[in-house]
Design a protein around this motif. Structure first.
Motif, PDB file in Angstrom:
ATOM      1  N   UNK A  73     -45.110  -6.385   8.613  1.00 43.92           N
ATOM      2  CA  UNK A  73     -44.110  -7.008   7.622  1.00 43.92           C
ATOM      3  C   UNK A  73     -42.486  -6.837   8.543  1.00 43.92           C
ATOM      4  N   UNK A  74     -42.767  -7.405   9.814  1.00 47.04           N
ATOM      5  CA  UNK A  74     -41.708  -7.633  10.852  1.00 47.04           C
ATOM      6  C   UNK A  74     -41.261  -9.029  11.048  1.00 47.04           C
ATOM      7  N   UNK A  75     -40.096  -9.310  11.021  1.00 50.88           N
ATOM      8  CA  UNK A  75     -39.672 -10.640  11.581  1.00 50.88           C
ATOM      9  C   UNK A  75     -38.429 -10.722  12.183  1.00 50.88           C
ATOM     10  N   UNK A  76     -38.619 -10.562  13.652  1.00 50.02           N
ATOM     11  CA  UNK A  76     -37.398 -10.319  14.448  1.00 50.02           C
ATOM     12  C   UNK A  76     -36.901 -11.892  14.940  1.00 50.02           C
ATOM     13  N   UNK A  77     -35.655 -11.789  15.356  1.00 46.94           N
ATOM     14  CA  UNK A  77     -34.947 -13.112  15.893  1.00 46.94           C
ATOM     15  C   UNK A  77     -34.640 -12.954  17.230  1.00 46.94           C
ATOM     16  N   UNK A  78     -35.213 -13.624  18.282  1.00 48.02           N
ATOM     17  CA  UNK A  78     -34.840 -13.532  19.557  1.00 48.02           C
ATOM     18  C   UNK A  78     -33.907 -14.698  20.124  1.00 48.02           C
ATOM     19  N   UNK A  79     -32.734 -14.537  20.477  1.00 48.75           N
ATOM     20  CA  UNK A  79     -31.843 -15.430  20.895  1.00 48.75           C
ATOM     21  C   UNK A  79     -31.746 -15.531  22.495  1.00 48.75           C
ATOM     22  N   UNK A  80     -32.235 -16.402  23.174  1.00 52.20           N
ATOM     23  CA  UNK A  80     -32.514 -16.412  24.519  1.00 52.20           C
ATOM     24  C   UNK A  80     -31.015 -17.244  25.161  1.00 52.20           C
ATOM     25  N   UNK A  81     -30.447 -16.763  26.395  1.00 52.28           N
ATOM     26  CA  UNK A  81     -29.187 -17.619  26.854  1.00 52.28           C
ATOM     27  C   UNK A  81     -28.318 -17.726  25.840  1.00 52.28           C
ATOM     28  N   UNK A  82     -27.952 -16.594  25.561  1.00 57.88           N
ATOM     29  CA  UNK A  82     -26.784 -16.505  24.368  1.00 57.88           C
ATOM     30  C   UNK A  82     -25.534 -16.974  24.768  1.00 57.88           C
ATOM     31  N   UNK A  83     -24.948 -17.858  24.000  1.00 60.12           N
ATOM     32  CA  UNK A  83     -23.971 -18.603  24.207  1.00 60.12           C
ATOM     33  C   UNK A  83     -22.803 -18.201  23.197  1.00 60.12           C
ATOM     34  N   UNK A  84     -21.541 -18.415  23.556  1.00 56.72           N
ATOM     35  CA  UNK A  84     -20.361 -17.728  22.745  1.00 56.72           C
ATOM     36  C   UNK A  84     -20.388 -18.153  21.339  1.00 56.72           C
ATOM     37  N   UNK A  85     -20.870 -19.367  21.235  1.00 56.07           N
ATOM     38  CA  UNK A  85     -20.979 -19.974  19.861  1.00 56.07           C
ATOM     39  C   UNK A  85     -22.096 -19.325  19.010  1.00 56.07           C
ATOM     40  N   UNK A  86     -22.750 -18.559  19.439  1.00 50.25           N
ATOM     41  CA  UNK A  86     -23.722 -17.723  18.747  1.00 50.25           C
ATOM     42  C   UNK A  86     -23.297 -16.529  18.050  1.00 50.25           C
ATOM     43  N   UNK A  87     -21.908 -16.238  18.329  1.00 53.70           N
ATOM     44  CA  UNK A  87     -21.392 -15.227  17.689  1.00 53.70           C
ATOM     45  C   UNK A  87     -21.140 -15.548  16.034  1.00 53.70           C
TER      46      UNK A  87
END
Lengths: 116, 114
Positions: A73-87
């Motif tokens: 029951x786990x659902x993690x989110x991975x964000x690759x190559x983070x960008x400033x707009x991901x803040x």
């Protein structure tokens, strides 16, 4: 009742690096849907990615992907190559369907800061 | 396609006044949700409608709050009388009811009660 837990109130990541936001949920349902929403400072709630529980394959949307572990029951989110707009604030959400309409349950959110 | 439309975008009023927030859901969506968001309490579900009928209003804080959905394309959330602690961002969202799918949110109304 369904509960959604986001155990990381705040996180930060260096620009271009990868970050993973965690989400766990509690349910006795077998068929349901999971979502990640992004809320930037503009306060809009933007759908980032969705996952159907009956699908084993993890969803991917460009730089965003999930690690869906149904048994855990786990659902993690991975964000690759983070960008400033991901803040933004990121919310995990659980949805189940019933004859009175879809019911949604949200976590408390993780505030992500991307550092230049 | 037009998204969920909320009005006004900002509202500033004095305590004791009546406040009415408005929402137009996405056409074809038959579930509508009202949320309140504050720093202290996060995102709270106030009430949701399915086919214009209120299904769960357990999140409505007190009798000063009321919500209506007279038809499939319009809903209001009313606060009377308003108090400073009602200051928050209020979101309206819609979804396709029993067809599985995400909620779509409006841009929210930032309400400030002085």
């Amino acid at each position: 009742a369904q509960t959604v837990t986001q155990s990381q109130p705040e996180m930060s990541v260096q620009e271009a690096e990868t970050v993973t936001l965690s989400c766990t949920y509690d349910t006795s349902e077998n068929n349901y849907y999971l979502f990640w929403y992004k809320q930037p400072p503009s306060r809009q709630m933007i759908l980032v990615i969705r996952q159907e529980a009956y699908k084993q394959q993890n969803a991917t949307e460009n730089r965003f992907s999930v690690n869906f572990q149904k048994a855990a029951k786990s659902f993690s989110l991975k964000i690759s190559d983070s960008q400033l707009g991901d803040t933004a604030m990121y919310f995990c959400a659980f949805m189940k369907s019933q004859n009175t309409g879809n019911q949604f349950y949200f976590g408390t959110g993780t505030s992500l800061t991307v550092i230049p | 396609d037009a998204g969920v439309i909320q009005s006004p975008r900002h509202e500033v009023t004095e305590m004791g006044q009546e406040v009415t927030l408005r929402c137009k859901p996405i056409s074809g969506h038959n579930s509508l949700f009202w949320y309140r968001q504050t720093m202290m309490r996060g995102l709270e579900l106030l009430i949701y409608f399915n086919n214009n009928v209120p299904i769960d209003d357990s999140g409505m804080p007190e009798d000063r709050f009321s919500a209506k959905m007279p038809n499939a394309s319009f809903s209001t959330l009313k606060i009377q009388p308003s108090e400073p602690r009602d200051s928050a961002v209020y979101f309206c969202a819609s979804s396709q009811g029993t067809v599985p799918g995400p909620q779509h949110f409006g841009d929210g109304t930032r309400l400030s009660i002085l």
